[in-house]
Design an enzyme around this catalytic site. Structure first.
Site, PDB file in Angstrom:
ATOM      1  N   GLY A 256      16.616  25.267  43.886  1.00 27.26           N
ATOM      2  CA  GLY A 256      16.273  26.520  44.560  1.00 27.26           C
ATOM      3  C   GLY A 256      17.333  27.586  44.366  1.00 27.26           C
TER       4      GLY A 256
ATOM      5  CB  CYS B 279      15.882  17.957  41.302  1.00 25.90           C
ATOM      6  SG  CYS B 279      14.611  17.735  40.066  1.00 25.90           S
TER       7      CYS B 279
ATOM      8  CB  CYS C 194      12.957  14.873  40.308  1.00 28.08           C
ATOM      9  SG  CYS C 194      13.138  15.858  41.780  1.00 28.08           S
TER      10      CYS C 194
ATOM     11  CE  LYS D  43      10.942  10.055  40.713  1.00 25.60           C
ATOM     12  NZ  LYS D  43      10.803  10.668  42.024  1.00 25.60           N
TER      13      LYS D  43
ATOM     14  CB  ALA E 275      30.728  28.642  49.505  1.00 28.48           C
TER      15      ALA E 275
ATOM     16  CE1 TYR F 205       6.444  12.514  47.475  1.00 28.72           C
ATOM     17  CE2 TYR F 205       6.865  12.509  49.833  1.00 28.72           C
ATOM     18  CZ  TYR F 205       6.221  13.047  48.730  1.00 28.72           C
ATOM     19  OH  TYR F 205       5.359  14.102  48.874  1.00 28.72           O
TER      20      TYR F 205
ATOM     21  CD  GLU G 261       9.246   8.317  43.841  1.00 26.75           C
ATOM     22  OE1 GLU G 261      10.460   8.614  43.945  1.00 26.75           O
ATOM     23  OE2 GLU G 261       8.359   9.164  43.620  1.00 26.75           O
TER      24      GLU G 261
ATOM     25  NE  ARG H  16       5.352   8.402  60.180  1.00 29.58           N
ATOM     26  CZ  ARG H  16       5.889   9.564  60.538  1.00 29.58           C
ATOM     27  NH1 ARG H  16       5.138  10.548  60.984  1.00 29.58           N
ATOM     28  NH2 ARG H  16       7.199   9.750  60.444  1.00 29.58           N
TER      29      ARG H  16
ATOM     30  N   GLY I 268      14.922   8.617  54.760  1.00 24.80           N
ATOM     31  CA  GLY I 268      14.843  10.055  54.947  1.00 24.80           C
ATOM     32  C   GLY I 268      16.129  10.760  54.524  1.00 24.80           C
TER      33      GLY I 268
ATOM     34  CG  ASP J  95      15.331  19.208  49.819  1.00 29.55           C
ATOM     35  OD1 ASP J  95      14.213  19.726  49.603  1.00 29.55           O
ATOM     36  OD2 ASP J  95      15.735  18.192  49.236  1.00 29.55           O
TER      37      ASP J  95
ATOM     38  CB  THR K 128      12.299  19.895  42.675  1.00 29.65           C
ATOM     39  OG1 THR K 128      13.363  19.017  42.991  1.00 29.65           O
ATOM     40  CG2 THR K 128      12.723  20.836  41.568  1.00 29.65           C
TER      41      THR K 128
ATOM     42  CB  ALA L 231       3.034  12.464  42.103  1.00 31.84           C
TER      43      ALA L 231
ATOM     44  CG  HIS M  56     -17.074   8.613  28.334  1.00 29.87           C
ATOM     45  ND1 HIS M  56     -16.986   7.952  29.536  1.00 29.87           N
ATOM     46  CD2 HIS M  56     -17.599   7.726  27.438  1.00 29.87           C
ATOM     47  CE1 HIS M  56     -17.457   6.716  29.383  1.00 29.87           C
ATOM     48  NE2 HIS M  56     -17.817   6.562  28.128  1.00 29.87           N
TER      49      HIS M  56
ATOM     50  CD  GLU N 144     -15.591   9.432  32.144  1.00 34.20           C
ATOM     51  OE1 GLU N 144     -16.600  10.085  31.832  1.00 34.20           O
ATOM     52  OE2 GLU N 144     -15.211   8.435  31.501  1.00 34.20           O
TER      53      GLU N 144
END
Ligand code: NDP
Length: 454
Positions: free
Chosen positions: A16, A43, A48, A51, A115, A177, A181, A204, A262, A303, A311, A341, A436, A441
């Site tokens: 960010g 990240c 991310c 991972k 800082a 998550y 993972e 959850r 968490g 965050d 992210t 995801a 297909h 599909e």
């Protein structure tokens, strides 16, 4: 008029902070960003990116085994953890370099160090005092663990990315998550994995059918997923083994105990209290719809605000803030219908409302669900099911949510998310001709609701 050293001083060069800084500079602002740890934040360094690289690494074992049904003879295989770590570290070094270059090319001054906010328009880095018209706090979060006896023997995701040796027995605590993972990562790379979650069903907040489907699939792969289970103590034996005693008295031996319970905002000792920046109960920085804190010249994104810890959301908030401050276009971040995801194995992905949330907000909801074995597994022989689900507002026919557990779920849901964001109806899905043969599909061929109306 007061002359400040910078128009924007950003604390934290994660996803960010970097984006807000770069885009602000591109609008002509004089920008500096301070970072005390690593460029790219969680990240890039301990989130991310490494991972997902680990997820790729751990998925090969299934591929080797599936290949046999297609006629392949797969020889003896082994995995070199060290080699994965070195290659991963090299890639992260490369990304750190790219982040530095992006900031330099945008004309943003990079300052290494911690800082602290001194007042509404001043920060300090070491002995230096720097003034800015706007201060942006984008310092992110940090793993949070509960205080239980022996917690010092546990690691978090931060350390999991730097383990010296690969553990044979891993206990993972948590049902979000990260826990899900890493259960797949350690299992796929050959560890014996036990995942402990205190509640009835993990993940959850995700759709209940998907949560249940993923639990079934993870157990089939051999992960010992236990619900209603939580450690009471962790002890370390003289030989280094860890002994986890659960609240019900059950004991588990492990080489590594990883907590993924968490992440908390990193707001301590930033000078926020001195500057009267209001914090929420978890230490998160409270912001308005434009990411402004309780102090007019101080802003916060990502965050550290504990809005949505993802992210791409932090990046979006950074882009909006740059537009608000330096483009003359006040822009509120849009937190509606954010796709996300879980890179479990198989992966789970989702956009929009779960069935339960839809039923809370809409009078009549149609639910379409399909569970099937993907074509690949007719020959691989793998006993794995894909589950897909559409949640539709019966009155307007609008698709409120799309959910999937199965191969490539994240890639598929990203496309579906565009349709959901555009307000597509079930009729639009039905009018779309499938590709297909794919699993995707199925999202355009589910005709009969499994439940309909109120
Ligand atoms: P989450 O908030 O997702 O999950 C925390 C888990 O820990 C929950 O299952 C929670 O249980 C459990 N827990 C909390 N407190 C305790 C406790 N005292 N004892 C036992 N269990 C406890 O956190 P994560 O650490 O998994 O991830 C942090 C954030 O990072 C996520 O919210 C996500 O936004 C982001 N992330 C996103 C990823 C992605 O997009 N693929 C990947 C990784 C992280 P309960 O449900 O009962 O509260």
């Amino acid at each position: 008029m007061t002359e400040y050293d910078y128009d924007l001083f950003t604390i934290g060069a994660g996803s960010g902070g970097v984006r807000a800084s770069r885009i602000s500079a591109s609008y002509g602002a004089r920008v500096a960003v301070a970072e005390e740890r690593y460029l790219g934040g969680t990240c890039v360094n301990v989130g991310c990116i490494p991972k997902k690289l680990f997820v790729y690494a751990s998925a090969f074992e299934e591929e080797f085994s599936d290949a046999q049904g297609f006629g392949w003879t797969v020889g003896e295989r082994s995995h070199a953890w060290r080699s994965l770590m070195e290659n991963k570290d090299r890639e992260i070094d490369r990304l750190n370099g790219i982040y530095a270059r992006l900031l330099d090319q945008a004309g943003v001054d990079r300052i290494e160090g911690r800082a602290r906010i001194v007042d509404d328009h001043t920060v300090s880095v070491g002995d230096r005092k720097i003034t800015a018209k706007h201060i942006l706090v984008a310092v992110g979060g940090w793993p949070w663990v509960p205080e239980i006896p022996g917690i010092e023997h546990a690691i978090t995701s931060n350390e999991a990315f730097h383990l010296e040796t690969f553990p044979e027995r891993v206990v993972i605590v948590g049902g979000g998550y990260i826990a899900v993972e890493f259960a797949g990562i350690f299992h796929g790379l050959g560890a014996e994995v036990t995942q402990l979650y205190r509640g009835e069903l993990f993940l959850r907040g995700f759709d209940d059918d998907l949560r249940a489907a993923l639990a079934v699939e993870m157990r089939k792969t051999g992960i010992d997923v236990r619900f209603g289970s939580n450690p009471a103590t962790i002890e370390k034996a003289a030989n280094g083994d860890l002994l986890v005693t659960l609240e019900d008295g059950t004991r588990i031996d492990a080489d590594v105990v990883m907590y993924a319970t968490g992440r908390a905002p990193l707001t301590a000792d930033l000078g926020l209290e001195d500057a009267n920046v209001a914090l929420g109960p978890s230490g998160e920085i409270l912001v308005d719809e434009y990411s402004r804190t309780s102090v007019e010249s101080i802003w916060a994104i990502g965050d550290v605000t504990d809005r949505v810890q993802l992210t791409p959301v932090a990046i979006h908030e950074g882009m909006c803030l740059a537009a608000t401050l330096f483009k003359g276009e006040p822009t509120k971040p849009d937190h509606e219908n954010i796709a996300s995801a879980v890179f479990s194995q198989p992966p789970l992905a989702t956009v929009g409302l779960t069935e339960a949330a839809a039923r809370e907000h809409y009078d009549a909801v149609d639910v379409y669900r399909s569970t099937f074995r993907e074509l690949k597994h007719t020959l691989s022989g793998r006993d794995q099911k894909t589950t897909m689900k559409l949640v539709v507002d019966a009155e307007s026919d609008r698709v409120l949510g799309a959910h999937m557990v199965g191969a490539h779920a994240a890639e598929i849901i990203q496309g579906i998310a565009i349709a959901v964001k555009c307000g597509a109806t079930k009729a639009h899905f039905d009018a779309t001709i499938g590709i297909h043969p794919t699993s995707a599909e199925e999202f355009v061929t589910m005709r009969e609701p499994v439940s309909s109306g109120g």
